[in-house]
Design a protein around this motif. Structure first.
Motif, PDB file in Angstrom:
ATOM      1  N   HIS A  62      47.177  35.387  34.797  1.00 53.04           N
ATOM      2  CA  HIS A  62      46.642  34.097  35.378  1.00 53.04           C
ATOM      3  C   HIS A  62      46.125  32.936  34.451  1.00 53.04           C
ATOM      4  O   HIS A  62      45.714  32.121  34.995  1.00 53.04           O
ATOM      5  N   ARG A 111      38.433  27.890  39.481  1.00 50.39           N
ATOM      6  CA  ARG A 111      39.678  28.705  39.452  1.00 50.39           C
ATOM      7  C   ARG A 111      39.706  30.269  39.043  1.00 50.39           C
ATOM      8  O   ARG A 111      40.118  31.150  40.020  1.00 50.39           O
ATOM      9  N   ARG A 112      38.704  30.338  37.918  1.00 54.14           N
ATOM     10  CA  ARG A 112      38.592  31.841  37.588  1.00 54.14           C
ATOM     11  C   ARG A 112      37.609  32.544  38.604  1.00 54.14           C
ATOM     12  O   ARG A 112      37.975  33.604  39.017  1.00 54.14           O
ATOM     13  N   GLU A 130      48.009  35.533  45.699  1.00 51.78           N
ATOM     14  CA  GLU A 130      48.068  36.112  44.529  1.00 51.78           C
ATOM     15  C   GLU A 130      47.196  37.339  44.554  1.00 51.78           C
ATOM     16  O   GLU A 130      47.510  38.415  43.882  1.00 51.78           O
ATOM     17  N   ALA A 131      45.813  37.182  44.801  1.00 50.20           N
ATOM     18  CA  ALA A 131      44.953  38.237  44.773  1.00 50.20           C
ATOM     19  C   ALA A 131      45.163  39.681  45.581  1.00 50.20           C
ATOM     20  O   ALA A 131      45.169  40.660  45.228  1.00 50.20           O
ATOM     21  N   ASP A 170      42.484  27.747  49.293  1.00 57.79           N
ATOM     22  CA  ASP A 170      42.777  28.649  48.295  1.00 57.79           C
ATOM     23  C   ASP A 170      43.890  29.473  48.529  1.00 57.79           C
ATOM     24  O   ASP A 170      43.889  30.717  48.383  1.00 57.79           O
ATOM     25  N   TYR A 174      39.373  32.946  42.132  1.00 62.02           N
ATOM     26  CA  TYR A 174      40.367  34.266  41.958  1.00 62.02           C
ATOM     27  C   TYR A 174      39.657  35.607  41.974  1.00 62.02           C
ATOM     28  O   TYR A 174      40.097  36.605  42.619  1.00 62.02           O
ATOM     29  N   THR A 220      45.959  31.204  46.021  1.00 63.76           N
ATOM     30  CA  THR A 220      45.240  32.208  45.089  1.00 63.76           C
ATOM     31  C   THR A 220      45.052  33.643  46.027  1.00 63.76           C
ATOM     32  O   THR A 220      45.011  34.565  45.381  1.00 63.76           O
ATOM     33  N   PHE A 226      40.042  38.467  44.569  1.00 69.08           N
ATOM     34  CA  PHE A 226      40.388  39.891  44.216  1.00 69.08           C
ATOM     35  C   PHE A 226      39.630  40.883  44.574  1.00 69.08           C
ATOM     36  O   PHE A 226      40.212  41.867  45.067  1.00 69.08           O
TER      37      PHE A 226
END
Length: 682
Positions: free
Chosen positions: A184, A210-211, A643-644, A637, A214, A640, A218
Motif C-alpha cells: 500500500h 493514510r498510514r 482493503e484492510a 475511509d 490503514y 481503506t 487493519f
C-alpha cells in the motif's frame, strides 16, 4: 522498553496533577499520548488576500500604518482598530475587547493577524495577533487541535506531545507486516506519528493519516478475521439435524408466499445451523421486508431439531406482538411459545421458567427479562436478537451464555449498504432482504409546514371515512419549557377536538403496560381510528389497516428513525401515506425532509443517513460493539476499510499465520485481546 510500558509521568513537563487529568482522557502511557491524535488543524499559513473568499478565516502578515483608535461601549467593552498594510493593500484590522494591545500597535511594526476577512469592507476581525519581532510565532504552520477539557489546554497538549516525540520518538516501532507496508506504499509508523502531530503541509498530513487509518482498520479487521477463522475450525457449536422437507412443509402452511429473497436467506440460515461451528449471522432488511417470518422459520427449525430458541426484543409491545404472530404461525405444529417480560405476573413467570427448564416450552420471547439469572433453558440452541443496536453488548452475551455455544441470528431494520455491513461486521455473515412482500405498495411521503395542520386533519378524516386508520407521532409526552415541540398529550386533545367524529387513542412510554396493551388492542381492532403516540411505536408494531402516519416536528428525528416510523404503515393492500410536519431551520433538517420525500428505499435512506450523521451515531457505536476509531471514519475511509478486510482475511487464512515466527508479534497482540481469552464477540 516498549512505549506502552512507560508511564506518561515520565514525559518532561507532566506533573502528578496533569498525569491524573490525562488518565481521565484515557492517556496512561507514552504510547497513549503519542496516539492521542489531533481531530483537526488550525491553519496559520500565510495567505494572499486576493485569494481569500469573503467570510473566510485567514492568517496574514503586514505593517501597522496608523495609530489605533479605541471606542468604548457597554460595560468594559471596547472596539479597537488600525490600518495595516498587507501586500500593498491597506486594510482595517479590528479587535474587540483587546484594548490592552493599544501600546504595542506602533507605527511601522510588523504584525501577524489571524481573523475573519470581510472583502466588502476590506476589514479583518482579528481573533489572534502576534509580533514577529518577539521571536516565537505560529505563523506559517498548521497547529494541531486536540480534544481537551478541564485544565488540559491546547498549549499543554501540544507541548507534552512534542516533548514525548523528542524523548521517546526513537522507540516508535512498526507493527504492520512489511509486505502490507510495501503493497500500500505506506510511510513508516515513526514518520507517520511525527507528521500527524506536526505536519509541514496538507500533503504530509494526508500521508500520515493514510498510514495510521490503514493501521487502525487493519487491526480491527485482523481481530475479527482471526476470530472468524478460529470459529471455522472449531466444532463446539450445535449441528442441528434439520430436515428440508419439514421446513418446506411449514413454509407451505404460511398464509402468504415467501419472496425469493426470504427463501434465499432461509437457506443460508438453515445451512449454517447444520454446521458444527456456531452461526453468527446478521439479518438485515428494510422495514416490512419480512424478517420476522425468516426468524420464525429458524426458530421452528431449532424446535423441530429438539432444541430451544430465544427471541430478545427491545420493548414489551414488540415482544407481545411477536408472541401473537408466532402463536398464529405455529398453531397446530406442536411448537410451544412462552413470553417473559417485566410485567408478566409472578405466577405466570414461575410456570414459564419451569417450562423452559424442563423443555416443555420450545421458544421464549421477551425483553431483557430473558437474561435474568433464574431463567434456565434445558437446551438453548438458537438466540435471535431483534434490533441489536438497542441492546448493550453485555446483555446479548449474557443471553448467549445460557446455552452451550448456541447459534446466533441478529436482526436489524436499520439497513446498511451490504458491502459496508460485511466489512464493518467482519466476524458475522450477512444476509439481506431487499424485496417487499407481494402486494405491498410504496408509501407516498409528503412534507408540509406546521401552518397547514388543518389540511392534515382533513386528510386524516378522509382516510377514516374510507375505513382506514392513522398514527400521529409526537417527539414528547408532555409540554416542555425547554423545547418548543408538539407533545403527545396536547396533540391528543387537539385532534379529539378537531375531529369529533373519530375516536382518538393515546400511547406513550409513561403509561402502564396494561394501558399500552389496551391502547394497541383498541387501535388494532379499529375501535380507535387515530393513535397519537411517541416513538414507542417506532419498531415492529403491525396494524395493516393503518394507511397514514403523520410525524409532528419531523426535523427532530434522524433519517433512520423517520424511516422506521414510516414503516408502521404500508403493511396492507391499500395505498399508504406519510406526512412530515416540519419547519427545519438547519440545512441538515431540510436535507432529511428532501431524502424522505424522494425515496422509500431503506438502503438509500441509510446511505444518506451515513453521510449526514457519520458512522458512530449510525451504528449505535456505544452499544453495538462497532468501535469508535481514533482517526478512521467508516464512510469516508470505506475503501481503506475494504482493503484492510481483504488483507486480514487473506493473512488469517494462511496456515503460516498461526505458526510462523514472522507473525509472532501479530499473534501476541491478538492474544492480549479479551476476544481471544474466552470472551464471545458481539
Amino acid at each position: 522498553m516498549k512505549l506502552d510500558q512507560i508511564p506518561v509521568r515520565q514525559v518532561k513537563g507532566v506533573s502528578a496533577q496533569k498525569e491524573g487529568e490525562l488518565h481521565a482522557f484515557g492517556v496512561h502511557t507514552v504510547a497513549d499520548l503519542l496516539d492521542y491524535f489531533p481531530f483537526r488543524y488550525e491553519d496559520y499559513r500565510l495567505r494572499d488576500l486576493t485569494e481569500v473568499k469573503d467570510g473566510e478565516k485567514v492568517t496574514v502578515q503586514g505593517h501597522i500604518r496608523s495609530l489605533p483608535a479605541v471606542a468604548r461601549f457597554g460595560r468594559g467593552k471596547a472596539r479597537m482598530s488600525c490600518k495595516v498594510e498587507i501586500d500593498h493593500f491597506l486594510v482595517t484590522a479590528v479587535w474587540f475587547n483587546r484594548a490592552f494591545l493599544q501600546d504595542q500597535l506602533v507605527l511601522g511594526r510588523e504584525i501577524t493577524l489571524t481573523g475573519k476577512w470581510d472583502a466588502n469592507r476590506h476589514q479583518l476581525t482579528v481573533s489572534e495577533s502576534e509580533f514577529p519581532d518577539r521571536g516565537k510565532s505560529r505563523s506559517g504552520s498548521l497547529q494541531p487541535v486536540y480534544s481537551v477539557g478541564g485544565s488540559l489546554t491546547q498549549p499543554f497538549m501540544r507541548k507534552a506531545i512534542g516533548q514525548a516525540l523528542i524523548q521517546f520518538g526513537d522507540l516508535i516501532e512498526d507493527s504492520l507486516p512489511p509486505q502490507l507496508i510495501s503493497k500500500h506504499r505506506l510511510i513508516p509508523r515513526q514518520e507517520a506519528v511525527m507528521r500527524i502531530h506536526h505536519p509541514e503541509g496538507a500533503a504530509e498530513g494526508q500521508g500520515a493519516r493514510r498510514r495510521l487509518v490503514y493501521e487502525e482498520l487493519f487491526w480491527f479487521q485482523l481481530k475479527l478475521q482471526a476470530y472468524r477463522s478460529l470459529l471455522r475450525t472449531r466444532s463446539d457449536g450445535m449441528a442441528f439435524p434439520i430436515d428440508s422437507a419439514v421446513i418446506r412443509d411449514f413454509a407451505a402452511r404460511l398464509p402468504f408466499e415467501l419472496t425469493d429473497s426470504q427463501k434465499k436467506v432461509v437457506n443460508e440460515i438453515t445451512q449454517d445451523m447444520r454446521q458444527k461451528h456456531g452461526m453468527n449471522r446478521l439479518l438485515q432488511g428494510d422495514v416490512g421486508s419480512g424478517k420476522t417470518v425468516v426468524a420464525a422459520i429458524a426458530l421452528y427449525a431449532a424446535a423441530k431439531a429438539g432444541h430451544q430458541g430465544a427471541l430478545m426484543v427491545p420493548t414489551e409491545i414488540l415482544a407481545e406482538q411477536h408472541l401473537r404472530s408466532l402463536q398464529r404461525l405455529f398453531d397446530g405444529t406442536g411448537v410451544e411459545v412462552g413470553l417473559l417480560t417485566g410485567s408478566v405476573t409472578a405466577r405466570k413467570r414461575r410456570d414459564i421458567l419451569a417450562g423452559l427448564q424442563m423443555g416443555m416450552i420450545d421458544i421464549a420471547i421477551g425483553t431483557h427479562a430473558l437474561i435474568q439469572d433464574d431463567v434456565i433453558f434445558r437446551s438453548l440452541g438458537l438466540v435471535v436478537t431483534d434490533e441489536q443496536h438497542r441492546f448493550g453488548v453485555n446483555q446479548r452475551s449474557v443471553l448467549r451464555r445460557k446455552g452451550l455455544s448456541p447459534d446466533v441470528l441478529t436482526m436489524t431494520a436499520t439497513p446498511i449498504p451490504r458491502t459496508l455491513a460485511i466489512t464493518a461486521f467482519g466476524d458475522m455473515d450477512v444476509s439481506t432482504l431487499r424485496e417487499r412482500p407481494k402486494g405491498r405498495k410504496p408509501i407516498k411521503t409528503h412534507w408540509t409546514k406546521p401552518s397547514a395542520m388543518d389540511r392534515v386533519f382533513e386528510f386524516i378524516q378522509r382516510e377514516a371515512d374510507q375505513g382506514r386508520q392513522a398514527y400521529v407521532i409526537c417527539p414528547l409526552i408532555e409540554e416542555s419549557e425547554k423545547l418548543d415541540v408538539q407533545n403527545a398529550i396536547d396533540m391528543h386533545a387537539t385532534i379529539a377536538m378537531s375531529l369529533p367524529k373519530l375516536k382518538v387513542g393515546l400511547l406513550h412510554g409513561r403509561m402502564t403496560t396494561a394501558e399500552k396493551d389496551e391502547a394497541m388492542r383498541a387501535f388494532g381492532a379499529n375501535e380507535t381510528q387515530v393513535l397519537v403516540a411517541t416513538t414507542v411505536v417506532e419498531v415492529g408494531v403491525d396494524v395493516p389497516n393503518a394507511t397514514l402516519i403523520v410525524i409532528i416536528d419531523a426535523e427532530r428525528f434522524g433519517l433512520s428513525q423517520l424511516h422506521q416510523l414510516r414503516g408502521r404503515v404500508g403493511r396492507g393492500e391499500h395505498q399508504s401515506h406519510c406526512i412530515l410536519v416540519a419547519d427545519p431551520k438547519s440545512e441538515t433538517g431540510r436535507e432529511r425532509m428532501k431524502v424522505m420525500t424522494e425515496t422509500d428505499d431503506g438502503f438509500e435512506v441509510a446511505r444518506k443517513d451515513l453521510e449526514l450523521r457519520g458512522p458512530g451515531d449510525f451504528f449505535g457505536t456505544k452499544q453495538s460493539g462497532v468501535p469508535e476509531f481514533k482517526l478512521a471514519d467508516m464512510v469516508a475511509d470505506f475503501e481503506t476499510l475494504e482493503e484492510a478486510r481483504e488483507d486480514a482475511a487473506e493473512l488469517t487464512s494462511e496456515p503460516d499465520f498461526w505458526t510462523a515466527s514472522a507473525y509472532a508479534d501479530l499473534r501476541q497482540r491478538l492474544l492480549k485481546d479479551p476476544l481471544f481469552q474466552g470472551e464471545q464477540i458481539d
